[in-house]
Design a protein around this motif. Structure first.
Motif, PDB file in Angstrom:
ATOM      1  N   TYR A 180      -6.066   0.678   4.885  1.00 45.78           N
ATOM      2  CA  TYR A 180      -6.128   2.030   4.304  1.00 45.78           C
ATOM      3  C   TYR A 180      -6.609   3.020   5.365  1.00 45.78           C
ATOM      4  O   TYR A 180      -6.077   4.122   5.497  1.00 45.78           O
ATOM      5  CB  TYR A 180      -7.040   2.066   3.075  1.00 45.78           C
ATOM      6  CG  TYR A 180      -6.334   1.704   1.789  1.00 45.78           C
ATOM      7  CD1 TYR A 180      -6.100   0.381   1.455  1.00 45.78           C
ATOM      8  CD2 TYR A 180      -5.884   2.695   0.916  1.00 45.78           C
ATOM      9  CE1 TYR A 180      -5.445   0.043   0.281  1.00 45.78           C
ATOM     10  CE2 TYR A 180      -5.230   2.362  -0.267  1.00 45.78           C
ATOM     11  CZ  TYR A 180      -5.014   1.041  -0.582  1.00 45.78           C
ATOM     12  OH  TYR A 180      -4.365   0.717  -1.736  1.00 45.78           O
ATOM     13  N   ILE A 185       0.864  -1.187   0.000  1.00 45.18           N
ATOM     14  CA  ILE A 185       0.000   0.000   0.000  1.00 45.18           C
ATOM     15  C   ILE A 185       0.899   1.235   0.000  1.00 45.18           C
ATOM     16  O   ILE A 185       1.778   1.377   0.845  1.00 45.18           O
ATOM     17  CB  ILE A 185      -0.932   0.027   1.227  1.00 45.18           C
ATOM     18  CG1 ILE A 185      -1.860  -1.199   1.200  1.00 45.18           C
ATOM     19  CG2 ILE A 185      -1.750   1.319   1.250  1.00 45.18           C
ATOM     20  CD1 ILE A 185      -2.809  -1.273   2.398  1.00 45.18           C
ATOM     21  N   LEU A 220      -3.498   6.669  -0.717  1.00 45.73           N
ATOM     22  CA  LEU A 220      -4.423   7.069   0.350  1.00 45.73           C
ATOM     23  C   LEU A 220      -5.289   8.230  -0.124  1.00 45.73           C
ATOM     24  O   LEU A 220      -6.472   8.320   0.215  1.00 45.73           O
ATOM     25  CB  LEU A 220      -3.640   7.435   1.622  1.00 45.73           C
ATOM     26  CG  LEU A 220      -2.766   6.303   2.190  1.00 45.73           C
ATOM     27  CD1 LEU A 220      -2.031   6.780   3.434  1.00 45.73           C
ATOM     28  CD2 LEU A 220      -3.580   5.059   2.497  1.00 45.73           C
TER      29      LEU A 220
END
Ligand SMILES: [Zn+2]
Ligand SMILES: [Zn+2]
Length: 343
Positions: A323, A36, A41
């Protein structure tokens, strides 16, 4: 296959979707790891102007070769099952920008998990030309960090900071931490950093950095006391807020350099008169060129570049949670989803 699809802004759905079909010159990978990225984001929050609902994110990946599309010459085919990573940035290679050696800012560039479906899924399709095999490295698993490390390799290369020099990195998130790692690898002697999250301090210190306060006045006083009142050779702003952009300018020595990397704020007032009067060079760095991706992978795969951050593995089904946690300030160095773990 299963894929983590952005159902709407702020909500992922683990969905069953058709397996992607590799087209001419493409290869399908079974995804083992998908990191990620901080840049995603903003897409999750709907603020990055690139990622839209319906998209599968993910561009930091490690996987294995699973199937080829048509028109892949035999000489370009790695055996099925070969562990690989892929450069997720594809450029046209034909426009004046590409021909001038800047494919990283090609107006036609395509990012995996940004413009096309990415690796937060059991299977992902990439161009064969993007592949880098991992089985020749003692640390193949480090391939998942090649993409963010490539950003750091490029940013450092955008400046002239050299062995024995001084550098300051503002923000020790994954990119800031990798900047410290690359600067240390380059032999930069005085490595300073700022970071607000306590959980990110220990890895940055392990990378050789000395933490300075991030309150501007205290920061500049510390920079002065450690550099004979001059300022540092090169400042890297890995945050991109108005505060860090201003601090970056003020902390550079006369004749020094500021490299703006972080994208937090669209606009910030910067003291240009001060830049001019001290002839500080302000530069920027965005993504990486293929050679920088290859160099970053080589450094990580051989262990010459360490990553001191905590790598947190998680199943694809926990994507939503991670997230949200990263947006809330979780200090993980890198969260790595494991889409193919149960196959
Ligand atoms: Zn990334
Ligand atoms: Zn181009």
């Amino acid at each position: 296959m299963q894929a983590l699809v952005l159902a709407e802004i702020g909500r992922f759905e683990l969905a069953d979707v058709p397996d992607p079909v590799p087209g001419p010159g493409e290869v399908r990978l079974l995804v083992a790891q998908s990191g990620i990225c901080g840049s995603e984001l903003g897409g999750f929050r709907g603020t990055d102007g690139l990622r839209r609902p319906g998209l599968v994110f993910g561009h930091e990946l490690v996987g294995t070769v699973e199937a080829y599309g048509p028109d892949v010459p035999a000489g370009r085919r790695l055996p099925l099952g070969t562990p690989v990573t892929a450069n997720p940035l594809t450029s046209c290679l034909a426009c004046p920008v590409c021909r001038a050696g800047r494919p990283n800012v090609c107006p036609e560039r395509r990012l995996l998990g940004g413009h096309v479906h990415g690796s937060n899924a059991e299977l992902v399709v990439v161009p064969v030309d993007a592949l880098h095999r991992l089985d020749r490295y003692p640390r193949p698993e480090a391939g998942v960090l090649a993409e963010p490390a490539a950003c750091a390799v490029r940013a450092v290369g955008r400046t002239a900071v050299a062995e024995g020099g001084t550098a300051l990195v503002l923000g020790a998130g994954p990119i800031g931490l990798l900047l410290l790692e690359v600067l240390r690898h380059r032999g930069v002697e005085t490595l300073l950093f700022t970071e607000r999250l306590p959980g990110r301090v220990a890895p940055a210190e392990a990378a050789g950095g000395v933490r300075l306060p991030d309150e501007p006045e205290a920061l500049l006083a510390e920079v002065a006391s450690r550099t004979g009142s001059l300022g540092v050779d090169a400042v890297f702003d890995a945050v991109g807020s108005t505060d860090t952009r201003r601090a970056a300018v003020a902390a550079a020595r006369p004749g020094g350099e500021v490299c703006f990397v972080g994208l937090h704020s669209a606009e910030s007032p910067v003291p240009v008169r001060d830049l001019v009067r001290r002839e500080v060079t302000a530069t920027t760095s965005f993504a990486y060129r293929p050679a920088e991706f290859a160099e970053a992978l080589e450094l990580l795969g051989t262990g010459r570049l360490e990553f001191h951050g905590e790598v947190v593995p998680a199943p694809l089904s926990e994507g939503q949670h991670w997230y949200e946690a990263l947006l809330a300030g979780h200090p993980a160095g890198k969260v790595v989803l494991r889409p193919g773990a149960h196959r």
